[in-house]
Design a protein around this motif. Structure first.
Motif, mmCIF file in Angstrom:
data_model
loop_
_atom_site.group_PDB
_atom_site.id
_atom_site.type_symbol
_atom_site.label_atom_id
_atom_site.label_comp_id
_atom_site.label_asym_id
_atom_site.label_seq_id
_atom_site.Cartn_x
_atom_site.Cartn_y
_atom_site.Cartn_z
ATOM 1 N N LYS A 289 0.865 -1.276 -0.098
ATOM 2 C CA LYS A 289 0.095 -0.012 0.046
ATOM 3 C C LYS A 289 0.756 1.269 -0.147
ATOM 4 N N TYR A 290 2.097 1.101 0.659
ATOM 5 C CA TYR A 290 3.010 2.410 0.710
ATOM 6 C C TYR A 290 4.428 2.004 0.299
ATOM 7 N N ALA A 291 4.880 3.267 -0.183
ATOM 8 C CA ALA A 291 6.516 2.928 -0.491
ATOM 9 C C ALA A 291 7.005 4.039 -0.052
ATOM 10 N N GLY A 292 7.790 3.929 1.157
ATOM 11 C CA GLY A 292 8.811 4.909 1.531
ATOM 12 C C GLY A 292 9.860 4.958 1.070
ATOM 13 N N MET A 293 10.255 5.919 0.196
ATOM 14 C CA MET A 293 11.408 5.705 -0.730
ATOM 15 C C MET A 293 12.537 6.593 -0.402
ATOM 16 N N GLY A 294 13.948 6.094 -0.232
ATOM 17 C CA GLY A 294 14.954 6.763 0.150
ATOM 18 C C GLY A 294 16.153 5.846 0.095
ATOM 19 N N GLY A 295 17.448 6.491 0.692
ATOM 20 C CA GLY A 295 18.521 5.644 0.679
ATOM 21 C C GLY A 295 19.380 5.639 -0.569
ATOM 22 N N ALA A 296 18.923 6.074 -1.650
ATOM 23 C CA ALA A 296 19.483 6.390 -2.946
ATOM 24 C C ALA A 296 18.770 7.157 -3.837
ATOM 25 N N PRO A 297 19.087 7.839 -4.846
ATOM 26 C CA PRO A 297 18.068 8.759 -5.757
ATOM 27 C C PRO A 297 16.793 8.101 -6.186
ATOM 28 N N VAL A 298 15.990 8.893 -6.076
ATOM 29 C CA VAL A 298 14.611 8.333 -6.411
ATOM 30 C C VAL A 298 14.020 8.700 -7.687
ATOM 31 N N PRO A 299 14.435 8.111 -9.011
ATOM 32 C CA PRO A 299 13.944 8.572 -10.153
ATOM 33 C C PRO A 299 12.283 8.820 -10.120
ATOM 34 N N ALA A 300 12.004 9.785 -11.031
ATOM 35 C CA ALA A 300 10.338 10.268 -11.057
ATOM 36 C C ALA A 300 9.746 9.199 -11.721
ATOM 37 N N SER A 301 10.290 8.477 -12.534
ATOM 38 C CA SER A 301 9.707 7.371 -13.239
ATOM 39 C C SER A 301 9.452 6.424 -12.426
ATOM 40 N N VAL A 302 10.259 6.018 -11.547
ATOM 41 C CA VAL A 302 9.799 5.010 -10.368
ATOM 42 C C VAL A 302 8.667 5.248 -9.589
ATOM 43 N N THR A 303 8.445 6.679 -9.049
ATOM 44 C CA THR A 303 7.473 7.231 -8.262
ATOM 45 C C THR A 303 6.138 7.151 -9.055
ATOM 46 N N GLU A 304 6.350 7.414 -10.407
ATOM 47 C CA GLU A 304 5.148 7.426 -11.257
ATOM 48 C C GLU A 304 4.541 6.030 -11.437
ATOM 49 N N ARG A 305 5.265 5.056 -11.687
ATOM 50 C CA ARG A 305 5.043 3.883 -11.998
ATOM 51 C C ARG A 305 4.124 3.318 -10.759
ATOM 52 N N LEU A 306 5.045 3.279 -9.621
ATOM 53 C CA LEU A 306 4.285 2.969 -8.337
ATOM 54 C C LEU A 306 3.011 3.511 -8.131
#
Length: 508
Positions: A289-306
């Motif tokens: 349900k959630y994806a807290g992203m960090g620890g490395a660069p987070v591309p916009a393409s990944v956040t948009e896909r999720l």
């Protein structure tokens, strides 16, 4: 250690960021409150299932055994273990003893482990006899007085009767030497106190959505954040621990279905490897349900896909030195969650230098490094930490990381952002993961090289394909990759970050 201005100390204490609790206090209180909570290790090598009470008993027997062998508060206890029950027992035992914990990522080789052990001179070293590339060599720990090897003689360290209570130590004293993942150089030993580590634990826990549920922890507990997320926060929250000792997307997906455990984020690779796997189905989204992203660069393409899959994405920014600098809550506006790294965390301050470098300070900022020269270079007299990251703030105070100083590609005197190039590479059909790095150029000094990992069955792009794609994206021509390399995977740290320096070395 770095200079911490007295006014900051007073502020952190008066506002409650720094308390009198030690890590041992926090653990003991949480374990007492939820002794029957489940603790499971999903492993082909060393599976284990039980309760917090049972793991605590092992930890307290280990603490008693170590104390009988002369281990005292302030002594150093190092461990290099996969995500096994014994890793939790060692961390908890050291905390009950008031010792300084040194977690070591289990994929580190003998050279890195020797460097760490020689740097901190531990009183105790606990490791595994064999796991993957980890193989115990007695000469590696020849100078360590007490050595325990899981699978050989670890149980010999356990006393018959468990240690009661928690040792009294100064909460301002070191609690942890966390060695960085080595993305740029030899590991650096970051020193955290009970106060800074306790503050960070509370900061992270506050970001968990209330309905997140029990998480699967595959990030190595030999890494600082993996240890805190997997072995400390669940104890404070009274939720089940589910450890996995290998990142195997097929296994993770199966454990979601059979155990109802969630994957709540991490570095982008963790999430993309799941949604790209052939076993991934809509059923798995119940546990993502959630994806807290960090620890490395987070591309916009990944956040948009999720997001397109219905997953609520939110980002955070920090480092081993300063773990929670900025972040968004899952309730923040979508554009801020997807495209920025959030606002400053409570108690934290940031500012940008004329070059755009982020400098930060706050109650979760480390005390410094085990190497005094590194401490002097990274911290100033006012308590500010020079992160080495480049970023900018929007009108609402949301920070976006635009690059890392060491990742800048300087082509003919012009700075090129590796992250900007990577964003365009990731929008190319068939590209699963990409790194843009500097390659030597006889005329210009450096030029952009693209290194990409493709989705299974994808057609390899040519340099001409890249040029056409970058032209369509509207990126200036000098930023276009001038060479392309295909890889089946990237060299990574234990937490999944791409080791850019190794990519550059491989190109050379």
């Amino acid at each position: 250690m770095r200079t911490i201005p007295p006014a900051l100390v007073e502020r952190y204490e008066s506002e409650g960021w720094w308390t009198r609790d030690t890590i041992g206090d926090m653990l003991a209180r949480g374990l007492e409150a939820a002794p029957d909570t489940r603790f499971c290790v999903h492993s082909a090598d060393r599976p284990w299932s039980g309760t917090f009470r049972e793991v605590e008993l092992v930890a307290r027997r280990l603490a008693a055994g170590l104390r009988a062998r002369g281990v005292q508060p302030g002594d150093v206890v190092a461990f290099q273990l996969p995500n096994w029950m014994e890793a939790a027992a060692t961390f908890w035992a050291a905390s009950f003893l008031g010792a300084v914990v040194v977690p070591i990522v289990h994929i580190y080789g003998s050279r890195e482990v020797r460097y760490i052990l020689e740097s901190v001179r531990p009183r105790v070293f606990v490791t595994a006899e064999r796991f993957g590339t980890l193989v115990f060599h007695e000469d590696l720990s020849a100078g360590v007085p007490i050595v325990g090897v899981v699978g050989r003689d670890f149980e010999d360290l356990l006393a018959a009767e468990p240690m009661a209570g928690v040792a009294r130590v100064d909460p301002r004293a070191p609690a942890l030497y966390a060695f960085t993942s080595g993305t740029t150089r030899a590991p650096k030993g970051v020193v955290h106190s009970h106060q800074t580590m306790g503050c960070e634990t509370r900061q992270l826990a506050a970001h968990y959505p209330a309905d997140l549920g029990p998480q699967l922890t595959a990030a190595p507990v030999g890494h600082f954040i993996g240890m805190v997320n997997g072995l400390l926060i669940p104890v404070l929250d009274g939720v089940a621990v589910n450890l996995v000792d290998r990142w195997d997307p097929a296994l993770i997906l199966e454990l979601m279905r059979t155990h109802g455990a969630t994957v709540g984020g991490g570095v982008p690779y963790y999430m993309t490897s799941l949604i790209d796997h052939p076993h991934f189905t809509a059923e798995h989204l119940r546990y993502m349900k959630y994806a807290g992203m960090g620890g490395a660069p987070v591309p916009a393409s990944v956040t948009e896909r999720l997001t397109a899959l219905g997953i609520t994405v939110y980002r955070a920014y920090g480092s081993t030195e300063h773990p929670s600098i900025t972040g968004s809550l899952c309730t923040a506006p979508e554009a801020k969650r997807l495209y920025t790294d959030g606002t400053t965390q409570p108690g934290v301050e940031i500012r940008l230098t004329d070059e755009g470098e982020i400098v930060s300070r706050g109650p979760d900022l480390c005390l410094g490094y085990t190497d005094d020269a590194l401490t002097a270079a990274a911290f100033d007299a006012e308590g500010w930490y020079h992160t080495g990251d480049i970023g900018f703030l929007d009108a609402d105070g949301y920070l976006t990381i635009s690059d890392r100083k060491s990742d800048m590609i300087i082509r003919g005197g012009e700075n090129i952002s590796a992250l900007e190039v990577e964003e365009v590479l990731l929008s190319l059909r068939g590209v699963a993961e990409a790194a843009a790095v500097a390659a030597p150029d006889a005329r210009l000094g450096e030029h952009v090289a693209a290194v990409v990992r493709l989705h299974p069955g994808a057609h390899p792009p040519s340099l001409e394909d890249l040029r056409a794609h970058f032209a369509e994206a509207g990126l200036a021509k000098q930023k276009w990759p001038e060479e392309i390399h295909l890889v089946t995977d990237f060299p990574r740290t234990g937490s999944g970050k791409v080791q850019k320096f190794r990519v550059r070395q491989n190109l050379r």
